[in-house]
Design a protein around this motif. Structure first.
Motif, PDB file in Angstrom:
ATOM      1  N   ILE A   5      41.245  31.104 -12.716  1.00  0.00           N
ATOM      2  CA  ILE A   5      41.447  32.520 -12.490  1.00  0.00           C
ATOM      3  C   ILE A   5      40.292  33.240 -13.159  1.00  0.00           C
ATOM      4  CG2 ILE A   5      42.939  34.502 -12.876  1.00  0.00           C
ATOM      5  CD1 ILE A   5      45.288  32.557 -12.929  1.00  0.00           C
ATOM      6  N   SER A   6      39.405  33.773 -12.342  1.00  0.00           N
ATOM      7  CA  SER A   6      38.234  34.435 -12.911  1.00  0.00           C
ATOM      8  C   SER A   6      38.513  35.919 -13.089  1.00  0.00           C
ATOM      9  CB  SER A   6      37.019  34.233 -12.003  1.00  0.00           C
ATOM     10  OG  SER A   6      37.280  34.762 -10.728  1.00  0.00           O
ATOM     11  N   PRO A   8      37.271  39.907 -13.261  1.00  0.00           N
ATOM     12  CA  PRO A   8      36.304  40.646 -12.462  1.00  0.00           C
ATOM     13  C   PRO A   8      34.942  40.699 -13.145  1.00  0.00           C
ATOM     14  CG  PRO A   8      38.285  41.953 -12.852  1.00  0.00           C
ATOM     15  CD  PRO A   8      38.400  40.706 -13.656  1.00  0.00           C
ATOM     16  N   TYR A  45      49.018  31.578  -6.410  1.00  0.00           N
ATOM     17  CA  TYR A  45      48.007  32.604  -6.694  1.00  0.00           C
ATOM     18  C   TYR A  45      47.584  33.306  -5.402  1.00  0.00           C
ATOM     19  CZ  TYR A  45      43.627  34.738  -8.186  1.00  0.00           C
ATOM     20  OH  TYR A  45      42.625  35.626  -8.428  1.00  0.00           O
ATOM     21  N   ASP A  46      47.286  32.532  -4.374  1.00  0.00           N
ATOM     22  CA  ASP A  46      46.875  33.116  -3.090  1.00  0.00           C
ATOM     23  C   ASP A  46      47.968  34.011  -2.509  1.00  0.00           C
ATOM     24  OD1 ASP A  46      44.461  31.792  -3.309  1.00  0.00           O
ATOM     25  OD2 ASP A  46      45.033  30.169  -1.944  1.00  0.00           O
ATOM     26  N   VAL A  49      47.976  37.355  -4.402  1.00  0.00           N
ATOM     27  CA  VAL A  49      46.856  38.216  -3.990  1.00  0.00           C
ATOM     28  C   VAL A  49      47.147  38.824  -2.621  1.00  0.00           C
ATOM     29  CG1 VAL A  49      44.417  38.239  -3.342  1.00  0.00           C
ATOM     30  CG2 VAL A  49      45.143  37.010  -5.392  1.00  0.00           C
ATOM     31  N   ASP A  55      41.856  41.110  -3.459  1.00  0.00           N
ATOM     32  CA  ASP A  55      40.841  40.070  -3.573  1.00  0.00           C
ATOM     33  C   ASP A  55      41.057  39.144  -4.770  1.00  0.00           C
ATOM     34  OD1 ASP A  55      39.327  40.986  -1.353  1.00  0.00           O
ATOM     35  OD2 ASP A  55      38.469  42.555  -2.603  1.00  0.00           O
ATOM     36  N   ALA A  56      41.736  39.630  -5.799  1.00  0.00           N
ATOM     37  CA  ALA A  56      41.908  38.846  -7.025  1.00  0.00           C
ATOM     38  C   ALA A  56      43.061  39.438  -7.836  1.00  0.00           C
ATOM     39  CB  ALA A  56      40.626  38.850  -7.850  1.00  0.00           C
ATOM     40  N   TYR A  86      38.004  44.602  -4.569  1.00  0.00           N
ATOM     41  CA  TYR A  86      36.638  44.948  -4.945  1.00  0.00           C
ATOM     42  C   TYR A  86      36.094  46.039  -4.037  1.00  0.00           C
ATOM     43  CZ  TYR A  86      36.658  40.806  -7.879  1.00  0.00           C
ATOM     44  OH  TYR A  86      36.955  39.889  -8.833  1.00  0.00           O
TER      45      TYR A  86
END
Length: 88
Positions: A5-6, A8, A45-46, A49, A55-56, A86
């Motif tokens: 999990i990145s 932003p 997770y998908d 979102v 997007d995240a 984003y």
């Protein structure tokens, strides 16, 4: 498979869309054969979102529950957090 999990990118602008949540389940048939087990974190997770069309996710929370039956064990994963989109 690890779920990455990145956060932003600091210089990229985004809009917060609200709280999103998604879940996915995987089972172990006869305690040996995995079905949907390795991808359940990514699928949850998908789904989270997509629940807000973003997007995240920022500030993620991951919860897990399990259940069993005579021939299988099941694991349900829920991912929730603030869904972002984003700026283009």
């Amino acid at each position: 498979m690890p779920l990455k999990i990145s956060s932003p990118v600091s210089n990229q602008k985004y809009e917060e869309l609200g709280e999103g949540s998604g879940n996915a389940t995987g089972i172990m048939l006869f305690n040996v054969i995995p079905i949907g087990q390795n991808t359940r974190f990514q699928r949850a997770y998908d789904n989270a979102v997509r629940s807000k069309g973003g997007d995240a996710i920022i500030n993620p929370v991951i919860k897990e529950n399990w259940f069993w039956a005579y021939v299988l064990n099941g694991y349900s994963t829920t991912v929730s957090g603030t869904v972002i989109k984003y700026a283009k």
